[in-house]
Write a protein that holds these residues in place. Structure first.
Motif, PDB file in Angstrom:
ATOM      1  N   ASN A   5      40.490  43.761  44.230  1.00 58.05           N
ATOM      2  CA  ASN A   5      41.246  42.523  44.401  1.00 58.05           C
ATOM      3  C   ASN A   5      42.545  42.486  43.606  1.00 58.05           C
ATOM      4  O   ASN A   5      43.256  41.493  43.644  1.00 58.05           O
ATOM      5  CB  ASN A   5      40.376  41.337  43.963  1.00 58.05           C
ATOM      6  N   CYS A   6      42.830  43.569  42.919  1.00 59.17           N
ATOM      7  CA  CYS A   6      43.980  43.586  42.021  1.00 59.17           C
ATOM      8  C   CYS A   6      45.262  43.859  42.822  1.00 59.17           C
ATOM      9  O   CYS A   6      45.350  44.820  43.579  1.00 59.17           O
ATOM     10  CB  CYS A   6      43.758  44.669  40.969  1.00 59.17           C
ATOM     11  N   ILE A   7      46.256  43.021  42.622  1.00 62.42           N
ATOM     12  CA  ILE A   7      47.508  43.147  43.393  1.00 62.42           C
ATOM     13  C   ILE A   7      48.226  44.466  43.097  1.00 62.42           C
ATOM     14  O   ILE A   7      48.791  45.076  44.016  1.00 62.42           O
ATOM     15  CB  ILE A   7      48.417  41.915  43.178  1.00 62.42           C
ATOM     16  N   PHE A   8      48.162  44.929  41.856  1.00 59.70           N
ATOM     17  CA  PHE A   8      48.827  46.198  41.545  1.00 59.70           C
ATOM     18  C   PHE A   8      48.062  47.375  42.147  1.00 59.70           C
ATOM     19  O   PHE A   8      48.680  48.343  42.607  1.00 59.70           O
ATOM     20  CB  PHE A   8      49.028  46.373  40.041  1.00 59.70           C
ATOM     21  N   CYS A   9      46.732  47.295  42.178  1.00 58.34           N
ATOM     22  CA  CYS A   9      45.946  48.346  42.861  1.00 58.34           C
ATOM     23  C   CYS A   9      46.275  48.362  44.353  1.00 58.34           C
ATOM     24  O   CYS A   9      46.359  49.430  44.959  1.00 58.34           O
ATOM     25  CB  CYS A   9      44.454  48.135  42.647  1.00 58.34           C
ATOM     26  N   LYS A  10      46.473  47.183  44.915  1.00 64.41           N
ATOM     27  CA  LYS A  10      46.860  47.111  46.339  1.00 64.41           C
ATOM     28  C   LYS A  10      48.226  47.743  46.566  1.00 64.41           C
ATOM     29  O   LYS A  10      48.446  48.406  47.575  1.00 64.41           O
ATOM     30  CB  LYS A  10      46.849  45.656  46.827  1.00 64.41           C
ATOM     31  N   LYS A  47      45.670  54.177  38.053  1.00 61.63           N
ATOM     32  CA  LYS A  47      44.292  53.718  37.876  1.00 61.63           C
ATOM     33  C   LYS A  47      44.291  52.350  37.221  1.00 61.63           C
ATOM     34  O   LYS A  47      45.185  52.025  36.443  1.00 61.63           O
ATOM     35  CB  LYS A  47      43.519  54.701  36.988  1.00 61.63           C
ATOM     36  N   HIS A  48      43.263  51.576  37.541  1.00 66.12           N
ATOM     37  CA  HIS A  48      43.156  50.218  37.023  1.00 66.12           C
ATOM     38  C   HIS A  48      42.598  50.198  35.599  1.00 66.12           C
ATOM     39  O   HIS A  48      41.445  50.562  35.371  1.00 66.12           O
ATOM     40  CB  HIS A  48      42.238  49.402  37.945  1.00 66.12           C
ATOM     41  N   TYR A  49      43.431  49.769  34.658  1.00 70.21           N
ATOM     42  CA  TYR A  49      42.985  49.472  33.295  1.00 70.21           C
ATOM     43  C   TYR A  49      43.499  48.077  32.992  1.00 70.21           C
ATOM     44  O   TYR A  49      44.654  47.772  33.283  1.00 70.21           O
ATOM     45  CB  TYR A  49      43.571  50.463  32.282  1.00 70.21           C
ATOM     46  N   GLN A  98      45.938  41.368  35.784  1.00 70.56           N
ATOM     47  CA  GLN A  98      45.041  42.017  34.807  1.00 70.56           C
ATOM     48  C   GLN A  98      44.942  43.520  35.072  1.00 70.56           C
ATOM     49  O   GLN A  98      43.859  44.093  35.193  1.00 70.56           O
ATOM     50  CB  GLN A  98      43.657  41.350  34.846  1.00 70.56           C
ATOM     51  N   HIS A  99      46.085  44.135  35.225  1.00 62.11           N
ATOM     52  CA  HIS A  99      46.216  45.583  35.396  1.00 62.11           C
ATOM     53  C   HIS A  99      47.363  45.974  34.467  1.00 62.11           C
ATOM     54  O   HIS A  99      48.487  45.488  34.648  1.00 62.11           O
ATOM     55  CB  HIS A  99      46.527  45.892  36.868  1.00 62.11           C
ATOM     56  N   PHE A 100      47.049  46.799  33.487  1.00 62.33           N
ATOM     57  CA  PHE A 100      48.029  47.168  32.459  1.00 62.33           C
ATOM     58  C   PHE A 100      49.392  47.496  33.072  1.00 62.33           C
ATOM     59  O   PHE A 100      49.471  48.252  34.044  1.00 62.33           O
ATOM     60  CB  PHE A 100      47.515  48.389  31.685  1.00 62.33           C
TER      61      PHE A 100
END
Ligand SMILES: [Zn+2]
Length: 137
Positions: A5-10, A47-49, A98-100
């Motif tokens: 659900n993370c916008i930056f991961c998307k 990667k999601h951190y 919430q993605h560094f």
């Protein structure tokens, strides 16, 4: 927040299009869609951190190297007078996604949209000693 659900991961997965200015195996940099200034750039690990406490040192090092490279490039190409590199951790500090990530925010002497005007007073020495005791204890 889950990575799905993370916008930056998307953005990393290209589920959401972005204006990518740089990419390598570990890092992606793109123009902020809500820029504070022209050229406002976001640099993320692929990667999601969630924050600086979660990101492994070696990934952090490669991301900050890209921040330096791109800050230099943007400064050279866009002709602004300075820039802030900003990295927020946890909601209380203004972390929205919430993605560094790092912000590279171009600045000029007469800009008015972003100001760091933080009132400060000189500390009392006993207070500093007390805090130092807690940190080092
Ligand atoms: Zn993410």
């Amino acid at each position: 927040m889950l990575a799905e659900n993370c916008i930056f991961c998307k953005i990393v997965r290209n589920d959401i299009p972005s204006k990518i200015i740089y990419e390598n195996d570990e890092t992606l940099a793109f123009l902020d869609i809500f820029p504070i200034a022209e050229g406002h750039t976001i640099v993320v690990p692929k990667k999601h951190y969630e924050n600086i406490e979660a990101i492994p040192d070696e990934i952090l090092i490669s991301v900050i190297k890209i921040v330096k490279k791109l800050a230099t490039l943007l400064h050279d190409k866009l002709n602004f007078e300075g820039y802030n590199i900003l990295q927020n951790n946890f909601k209380a500090a203004g972390q929205v996604v919430q993605h560094f990530h790092f912000h590279i925010i171009p600045r000029n002497f007469n800009d008015s949209r972003f100001r760091l005007a933080i009132p400060r007073e000189q500390a009392i020495e006993e207070d500093l000693d007390q805090i130092l005791k807690i940190i080092k204890g």
